[in-house]
Design a protein around this motif. Structure first.
Motif, PDB file in Angstrom:
ATOM      1  N   TYR A 115       0.806  -1.212   0.000  1.00 56.92           N
ATOM      2  CA  TYR A 115       0.000   0.000   0.000  1.00 56.92           C
ATOM      3  C   TYR A 115       0.846   1.272   0.000  1.00 56.92           C
ATOM      4  N   SER A 116       2.156   1.113  -0.159  1.00 60.23           N
ATOM      5  CA  SER A 116       3.000   2.286  -0.381  1.00 60.23           C
ATOM      6  C   SER A 116       2.959   2.724  -1.840  1.00 60.23           C
ATOM      7  N   VAL A 135       9.801  -8.876   1.502  1.00 66.48           N
ATOM      8  CA  VAL A 135       9.825  -7.414   1.402  1.00 66.48           C
ATOM      9  C   VAL A 135      10.035  -6.984  -0.045  1.00 66.48           C
ATOM     10  N   LEU A 136      10.973  -7.633  -0.731  1.00 69.44           N
ATOM     11  CA  LEU A 136      11.243  -7.274  -2.121  1.00 69.44           C
ATOM     12  C   LEU A 136      10.052  -7.582  -3.025  1.00 69.44           C
ATOM     13  N   TRP A 137       9.369  -8.709  -2.787  1.00 71.52           N
ATOM     14  CA  TRP A 137       8.167  -9.027  -3.553  1.00 71.52           C
ATOM     15  C   TRP A 137       7.092  -7.963  -3.337  1.00 71.52           C
ATOM     16  N   ALA A 138       6.909  -7.545  -2.086  1.00 74.29           N
ATOM     17  CA  ALA A 138       5.875  -6.550  -1.783  1.00 74.29           C
ATOM     18  C   ALA A 138       6.197  -5.205  -2.417  1.00 74.29           C
ATOM     19  N   LEU A 139       7.462  -4.793  -2.375  1.00 68.46           N
ATOM     20  CA  LEU A 139       7.850  -3.535  -3.002  1.00 68.46           C
ATOM     21  C   LEU A 139       7.742  -3.628  -4.522  1.00 68.46           C
ATOM     22  N   PHE A 140       8.048  -4.796  -5.074  1.00 72.13           N
ATOM     23  CA  PHE A 140       7.838  -5.022  -6.510  1.00 72.13           C
ATOM     24  C   PHE A 140       6.358  -4.864  -6.857  1.00 72.13           C
ATOM     25  N   ALA A 141       5.494  -5.389  -5.989  1.00 74.83           N
ATOM     26  CA  ALA A 141       4.049  -5.261  -6.207  1.00 74.83           C
ATOM     27  C   ALA A 141       3.627  -3.796  -6.182  1.00 74.83           C
ATOM     28  N   ALA A 142       4.133  -3.043  -5.211  1.00 73.29           N
ATOM     29  CA  ALA A 142       3.780  -1.626  -5.107  1.00 73.29           C
ATOM     30  C   ALA A 142       4.255  -0.854  -6.332  1.00 73.29           C
ATOM     31  N   GLY A 167       7.260   4.960   7.014  1.00 72.24           N
ATOM     32  CA  GLY A 167       6.354   3.861   7.327  1.00 72.24           C
ATOM     33  C   GLY A 167       6.888   2.524   6.862  1.00 72.24           C
ATOM     34  N   VAL A 168       7.451   2.489   5.640  1.00 71.14           N
ATOM     35  CA  VAL A 168       8.037   1.252   5.110  1.00 71.14           C
ATOM     36  C   VAL A 168       9.205   0.806   5.981  1.00 71.14           C
ATOM     37  N   LEU A 169      10.091   1.741   6.328  1.00 70.18           N
ATOM     38  CA  LEU A 169      11.248   1.386   7.153  1.00 70.18           C
ATOM     39  C   LEU A 169      10.829   0.919   8.546  1.00 70.18           C
ATOM     40  N   LEU A 170       9.822   1.587   9.114  1.00 71.00           N
ATOM     41  CA  LEU A 170       9.348   1.195  10.442  1.00 71.00           C
ATOM     42  C   LEU A 170       8.680  -0.173  10.413  1.00 71.00           C
ATOM     43  N   ALA A 171       7.883  -0.430   9.375  1.00 73.44           N
ATOM     44  CA  ALA A 171       7.175  -1.718   9.274  1.00 73.44           C
ATOM     45  C   ALA A 171       8.143  -2.875   9.081  1.00 73.44           C
ATOM     46  N   THR A 172       9.225  -2.633   8.330  1.00 76.14           N
ATOM     47  CA  THR A 172      10.188  -3.714   8.092  1.00 76.14           C
ATOM     48  C   THR A 172      11.184  -3.846   9.232  1.00 76.14           C
ATOM     49  N   GLY A 173      11.162  -2.911  10.186  1.00 77.25           N
ATOM     50  CA  GLY A 173      12.087  -2.982  11.302  1.00 77.25           C
ATOM     51  C   GLY A 173      13.498  -2.608  10.940  1.00 77.25           C
ATOM     52  N   LEU A 174      13.674  -1.948   9.768  1.00 81.26           N
ATOM     53  CA  LEU A 174      14.968  -1.458   9.277  1.00 81.26           C
ATOM     54  C   LEU A 174      15.923  -2.575   8.869  1.00 81.26           C
ATOM     55  N   ASN A 175      15.842  -3.736   9.500  1.00 83.02           N
ATOM     56  CA  ASN A 175      16.777  -4.810   9.144  1.00 83.02           C
ATOM     57  C   ASN A 175      16.055  -6.000   8.506  1.00 83.02           C
ATOM     58  N   ALA A 223       0.269   2.750   9.865  1.00 87.31           N
ATOM     59  CA  ALA A 223      -0.444   4.015  10.059  1.00 87.31           C
ATOM     60  C   ALA A 223       0.192   5.138   9.239  1.00 87.31           C
ATOM     61  N   LEU A 224       1.532   5.184   9.182  1.00 86.49           N
ATOM     62  CA  LEU A 224       2.212   6.212   8.401  1.00 86.49           C
ATOM     63  C   LEU A 224       1.958   6.032   6.904  1.00 86.49           C
ATOM     64  N   VAL A 225       1.983   4.779   6.427  1.00 85.41           N
ATOM     65  CA  VAL A 225       1.750   4.510   5.008  1.00 85.41           C
ATOM     66  C   VAL A 225       0.327   4.900   4.618  1.00 85.41           C
ATOM     67  N   VAL A 226      -0.653   4.534   5.446  1.00 89.16           N
ATOM     68  CA  VAL A 226      -2.043   4.888   5.150  1.00 89.16           C
ATOM     69  C   VAL A 226      -2.229   6.403   5.194  1.00 89.16           C
ATOM     70  N   LEU A 227      -1.611   7.073   6.165  1.00 90.95           N
ATOM     71  CA  LEU A 227      -1.701   8.532   6.250  1.00 90.95           C
ATOM     72  C   LEU A 227      -1.108   9.173   4.997  1.00 90.95           C
ATOM     73  N   ALA A 228       0.027   8.663   4.532  1.00 95.70           N
ATOM     74  CA  ALA A 228       0.631   9.188   3.309  1.00 95.70           C
ATOM     75  C   ALA A 228      -0.297   8.988   2.118  1.00 95.70           C
ATOM     76  N   ALA A 229      -0.939   7.808   2.040  1.00 96.94           N
ATOM     77  CA  ALA A 229      -1.863   7.534   0.936  1.00 96.94           C
ATOM     78  C   ALA A 229      -3.044   8.495   0.959  1.00 96.94           C
ATOM     79  N   ILE A 230      -3.580   8.772   2.141  1.00 96.04           N
ATOM     80  CA  ILE A 230      -4.713   9.692   2.258  1.00 96.04           C
ATOM     81  C   ILE A 230      -4.309  11.107   1.842  1.00 96.04           C
TER      82      ILE A 230
END
Length: 303
Positions: free
Chosen positions: A110-111, A158-165, A142-150, A279-286
């Protein structure tokens, strides 16, 4: 006593509002149907191949019953290409949710509004603004926070999801700037056929495992009917009455429904980082969607 609610629903804006909300809710049901299909032996390629074949076949039958023809060849070609983009996005999303948590896959997927905005600024000359830059920053955080940075060892997912986005965002840009639908339902059929073609080709290179058993096939049919055809029809019917930015804002219900299903029905654990990042990703989308109210649509390409 019921006259007031009925009168409100007969209002075009209210009806469109409800239909777009329904579409977002139905799209959010995808992880639940996929769970039971996977339990029956399906893998993402096999499940999505069957999903889009069923959905396209049902809509083709509906078009025939209503006497609606397919678009001309130029529009058909454009919609098939659009379907390939959406198919690749679905492949990335389902592969991500199959190899990592559904919650993380949904949030990263959803990014895509951030990808749309970034690509539009870089390649289409769209004007930037402080609010757009803030939205992109929120999405990135939001992406960095959701993935925990590491990435917690979920790099493949993660790469599949970003490819989807990215695929979904690129498809939206192409569909917005190049395609003008004469008959939206007919165009939707061709898009679904493009999705099915994508997975027919993918089946030549990937292992294909189809659903097996009554429960798995029921879930697959539910995915095709209630999380594909119904939301497509509801969105096409409702969005023209409320505008694209409002429709995009209401569509942020989809990740909320999907994550709720993942946590409450599938039993996935969810971390504070995933919730905060979501929450950050959804806020950015809105924020990005609401800026559409102040922009005029780009003209269609007239080649």
């Amino acid at each position: 006593m019921l006259s007031a609610p009925l009168a409100a629903f007969n209002n075009a804006y209210t009806r469109g509002f409800v239909l777009v909300l329904l579409a977002a809710f139905c799209y959010g049901l995808q992880p639940l149907f996929a769970l039971y299909a996977y339990a029956g032996g399906a893998n993402p390629v096999g499940l999505l191949l069957v999903r889009f074949l069923i959905a396209a076949a049902v809509l083709l039958l509906l078009l025939r019953l209503r006497g609606i023809g397919l678009p001309n060849w130029r529009l058909t070609r454009q919609n098939l290409l659009l379907g390939v983009g959406y198919g690749l996005a679905a492949l990335g999303y389902y592969s991500a949710s199959h190899s990592t948590s559904v919650s993380l896959a949904v949030i990263l997927m959803y990014s895509f509004p951030a990808f749309v905005t970034a690509l539009s600024i870089l390649y289409l000359g769209e004007r930037t603004s402080p609010l757009k830059l803030l939205s992109l920053l929120l999405a990135l955080c939001g992406v960095l926070l959701a993935t925990g940075l590491n990435f917690h060892g979920d790099l493949e997912g993660v790469l599949w999801a970003l490819f989807a986005a990215f695929s979904y965002g690129a498809s939206i840009i192409y569909g917005t700037h190049r395609v003008r639908h004469v008959q939206p339902l007919a165009s939707a059929v061709v898009v679904l056929l493009g999705c099915a073609m994508t997975f027919a080709v993918a089946a030549l290179y990937w292992d294909v495992q189809l659903p097996s058993g009554e429960q798995a096939w029921s879930a697959t049919l539910g995915l095709a009917l209630f999380a594909t055809i119904l939301p497509v029809a509801a969105f096409l019917a409702g969005s023209p009455n409320i505008g694209s930015s409002t429709a995009a804002t209401l569509s942020t219900l989809e990740p909320v429904v999907a994550v709720t299903i993942a946590v409450m029905l599938i039993g996935e654990p969810v971390s504070t980082g995933v919730l905060g990042g979501g929450a950050l990703v959804v806020l950015a989308a809105i924020l990005l969607a609401r800026q559409g109210d102040h922009q005029s649509p780009e003209p269609a390409d007239k080649e």
